[in-house]
Design a protein around this motif. Sequence first.
Motif, mmCIF file in Angstrom:
data_model
loop_
_atom_site.group_PDB
_atom_site.id
_atom_site.type_symbol
_atom_site.label_atom_id
_atom_site.label_comp_id
_atom_site.label_asym_id
_atom_site.label_seq_id
_atom_site.Cartn_x
_atom_site.Cartn_y
_atom_site.Cartn_z
ATOM 1 N N GLY A 13 5.426 -5.221 10.591
ATOM 2 C CA GLY A 13 4.607 -4.460 9.659
ATOM 3 C C GLY A 13 4.156 -5.299 8.469
ATOM 4 N N ASP A 14 3.131 -4.834 7.782
ATOM 5 C CA ASP A 14 2.581 -5.565 6.632
ATOM 6 C C ASP A 14 3.528 -5.501 5.439
ATOM 7 O OD1 ASP A 14 0.288 -6.225 8.015
ATOM 8 O OD2 ASP A 14 -0.843 -4.490 7.293
ATOM 9 N N ASN A 15 3.555 -6.593 4.685
ATOM 10 C CA ASN A 15 4.242 -6.577 3.390
ATOM 11 C C ASN A 15 3.385 -5.836 2.375
ATOM 12 O OD1 ASN A 15 6.314 -8.125 4.440
ATOM 13 N ND2 ASN A 15 5.450 -10.056 3.717
ATOM 14 N N ILE A 16 4.036 -5.235 1.394
ATOM 15 C CA ILE A 16 3.338 -4.517 0.325
ATOM 16 C C ILE A 16 3.751 -5.120 -1.004
ATOM 17 C CG2 ILE A 16 3.045 -2.280 -0.816
ATOM 18 C CD1 ILE A 16 3.652 -0.966 1.876
ATOM 19 N N THR A 17 2.785 -5.347 -1.871
ATOM 20 C CA THR A 17 3.057 -5.909 -3.189
ATOM 21 C C THR A 17 2.650 -4.919 -4.272
ATOM 22 O OG1 THR A 17 2.687 -8.164 -2.381
ATOM 23 C CG2 THR A 17 2.571 -7.822 -4.759
ATOM 24 N N VAL A 18 3.565 -4.651 -5.193
ATOM 25 C CA VAL A 18 3.277 -3.776 -6.331
ATOM 26 C C VAL A 18 3.678 -4.506 -7.602
ATOM 27 C CG1 VAL A 18 3.607 -1.645 -5.014
ATOM 28 C CG2 VAL A 18 5.532 -2.641 -6.232
ATOM 29 N N ARG A 19 3.066 -4.123 -8.718
ATOM 30 C CA ARG A 19 3.382 -4.726 -10.024
ATOM 31 C C ARG A 19 4.097 -3.689 -10.880
ATOM 32 N NH1 ARG A 19 1.892 -9.245 -12.645
ATOM 33 N NH2 ARG A 19 0.452 -9.792 -10.953
ATOM 34 N N GLY A 126 6.768 -12.498 -14.331
ATOM 35 C CA GLY A 126 6.261 -13.259 -13.198
ATOM 36 C C GLY A 126 7.221 -13.378 -12.031
ATOM 37 N N GLN A 127 8.487 -13.047 -12.227
ATOM 38 C CA GLN A 127 9.443 -13.119 -11.124
ATOM 39 C C GLN A 127 9.246 -11.934 -10.180
ATOM 40 O OE1 GLN A 127 13.309 -13.499 -13.043
ATOM 41 N NE2 GLN A 127 13.232 -15.714 -12.870
ATOM 42 N N GLN A 128 9.783 -12.063 -8.975
ATOM 43 C CA GLN A 128 9.609 -11.034 -7.950
ATOM 44 C C GLN A 128 10.952 -10.517 -7.456
ATOM 45 O OE1 GLN A 128 6.825 -11.704 -4.755
ATOM 46 N NE2 GLN A 128 5.598 -13.134 -5.964
ATOM 47 N N ILE A 129 10.930 -9.267 -7.024
ATOM 48 C CA ILE A 129 12.064 -8.642 -6.349
ATOM 49 C C ILE A 129 11.594 -8.272 -4.945
ATOM 50 C CG2 ILE A 129 13.666 -6.693 -6.312
ATOM 51 C CD1 ILE A 129 13.378 -6.534 -9.337
ATOM 52 N N ALA A 130 12.293 -8.747 -3.929
ATOM 53 C CA ALA A 130 11.929 -8.463 -2.543
ATOM 54 C C ALA A 130 12.897 -7.431 -1.963
ATOM 55 C CB ALA A 130 11.949 -9.742 -1.708
ATOM 56 N N LEU A 131 12.354 -6.311 -1.512
ATOM 57 C CA LEU A 131 13.152 -5.272 -0.863
ATOM 58 C C LEU A 131 12.828 -5.299 0.630
ATOM 59 C CD1 LEU A 131 12.745 -2.361 -3.440
ATOM 60 C CD2 LEU A 131 14.558 -4.064 -3.290
ATOM 61 N N ARG A 132 13.799 -5.743 1.403
ATOM 62 C CA ARG A 132 13.577 -5.929 2.833
ATOM 63 C C ARG A 132 13.342 -4.591 3.540
ATOM 64 N NH1 ARG A 132 12.082 -10.920 2.210
ATOM 65 N NH2 ARG A 132 13.708 -12.255 1.322
ATOM 66 N N ALA A 133 12.395 -4.623 4.485
ATOM 67 C CA ALA A 133 12.118 -3.488 5.385
ATOM 68 C C ALA A 133 11.634 -2.236 4.658
ATOM 69 C CB ALA A 133 13.347 -3.157 6.233
ATOM 70 N N GLN A 134 11.113 -2.392 3.426
ATOM 71 C CA GLN A 134 10.572 -1.244 2.709
ATOM 72 C C GLN A 134 9.037 -1.234 2.726
ATOM 73 O OE1 GLN A 134 12.225 1.327 1.511
ATOM 74 N NE2 GLN A 134 14.189 0.458 2.110
ATOM 75 N N GLY A 135 8.448 -2.159 3.487
ATOM 76 C CA GLY A 135 7.000 -2.192 3.617
ATOM 77 C C GLY A 135 6.520 -1.285 4.736
ATOM 78 N N SER A 136 5.353 -1.574 5.278
ATOM 79 C CA SER A 136 4.774 -0.747 6.342
ATOM 80 C C SER A 136 5.522 -0.949 7.654
ATOM 81 C CB SER A 136 3.295 -1.085 6.530
ATOM 82 O OG SER A 136 2.545 -0.691 5.400
ATOM 83 N N PRO A 144 9.763 -3.519 10.205
ATOM 84 C CA PRO A 144 8.936 -3.185 9.035
ATOM 85 C C PRO A 144 8.738 -4.404 8.136
ATOM 86 C CG PRO A 144 10.769 -1.638 9.310
ATOM 87 C CD PRO A 144 11.041 -2.794 10.211
ATOM 88 N N GLY A 145 7.662 -4.376 7.357
ATOM 89 C CA GLY A 145 7.433 -5.427 6.378
ATOM 90 C C GLY A 145 8.299 -5.218 5.145
ATOM 91 N N ASP A 146 8.112 -6.062 4.163
ATOM 92 C CA ASP A 146 8.903 -6.003 2.933
ATOM 93 C C ASP A 146 8.076 -5.420 1.790
ATOM 94 O OD1 ASP A 146 10.946 -7.250 4.322
ATOM 95 O OD2 ASP A 146 10.320 -9.260 3.678
ATOM 96 N N LEU A 147 8.782 -4.961 0.777
ATOM 97 C CA LEU A 147 8.155 -4.510 -0.465
ATOM 98 C C LEU A 147 8.449 -5.563 -1.526
ATOM 99 C CD1 LEU A 147 6.735 -2.406 -2.270
ATOM 100 C CD2 LEU A 147 8.972 -1.353 -2.632
ATOM 101 N N ASN A 148 7.405 -6.197 -2.042
ATOM 102 C CA ASN A 148 7.549 -7.232 -3.059
ATOM 103 C C ASN A 148 7.095 -6.679 -4.406
ATOM 104 O OD1 ASN A 148 8.389 -9.269 -1.191
ATOM 105 N ND2 ASN A 148 6.276 -9.475 -0.536
ATOM 106 N N ILE A 149 7.993 -6.715 -5.386
ATOM 107 C CA ILE A 149 7.712 -6.180 -6.718
ATOM 108 C C ILE A 149 7.537 -7.345 -7.682
ATOM 109 C CG2 ILE A 149 8.530 -4.682 -8.566
ATOM 110 C CD1 ILE A 149 10.303 -3.289 -6.473
ATOM 111 N N ILE A 150 6.342 -7.478 -8.249
ATOM 112 C CA ILE A 150 6.058 -8.519 -9.231
ATOM 113 C C ILE A 150 6.303 -7.937 -10.623
ATOM 114 C CG2 ILE A 150 4.335 -10.097 -10.160
ATOM 115 C CD1 ILE A 150 2.942 -10.040 -7.487
#
Length: 274
Positions: A13-19, A126-136, A144-150
């Motif tokens: 699945g696609d990764n998702i990036t949110v700020r 500017g740092q990121q938090i990666a939450l595994r398998a919380q993407g699409s 599933p993809g990951d959820l990346n929080i900037i």
Amino acid sequence: GGGSSRRNGPIRGDNITVRLTLTFEEAVFGCKKEITYQKVQKCADCEGSGAAKGTSPKTCDACRGTGQVRVQQRSPFGMIQTMKSCETCRGTGKIIENKCDKCRGTGFVRVSKKLEVNIPAGIDDGQQIALRAQGSDGMNGGQPGDLNIIISVRPHSVFERDGDDLYCEVPITYAEATLGAEIDIPTLEGNQKYEIPEGTQTGTTFTLRGKGVTRVNSKVRGNLYITVVVEVPKNLNSEQKSLLEKFAASCGESNYNKRTKFLSSLKKFFNKDN
């Protein structure tokens, strides 16, 4: 054959990036934040098959479920066989006769999801938090993809941050700089008393070790650097001016080492030119 198996194999699945914007205090001390984001997930009504309840997709007769068909073309070198995506099933290898009303046969729907996130103490802009398998969700059984929080951090009114270190300017009076004094300085734990020595010059920096920001996932803390700036008084009355003039006259030049050296250098410079 190899190409068709890869096409119908698991697709991640696609990764998702949110700020996410934090206050200075939230970033330094850590916090919990609720975020809302859009993701694509399997349709609950058809369980991702795309077919209406009580039905199931059928294998495409044109490509026999491979998603590709063999095409022959004549060329100057003879007949050439190539593979192309099956137009009947659009490369899926399946035909959905009765489509699911909710996802319209795609097997996936876009949903809004809320998630509570633990923000670690010491995270920086500017740092990121990666939450595994919380993407699409993936396709064909893919992960599933990951959820990346900037992270974005709002500036602070007192402190400036550089990595784990903090910097701060503290104004002091002329009398405090001359005589030395116990002044209040800001720290992350609140105001703290600090003794500055007699004759402190403007721009002098004092270091408070271990009073900076805690490094992420560590107990190590940076330093706090306090720079004092002497504030020259304004709007003096006649009495104050008279007292200050008497004070200056009583000091003479012997108490001003930098000024004495500077004037001496100027004198040598102009004498050299002459």
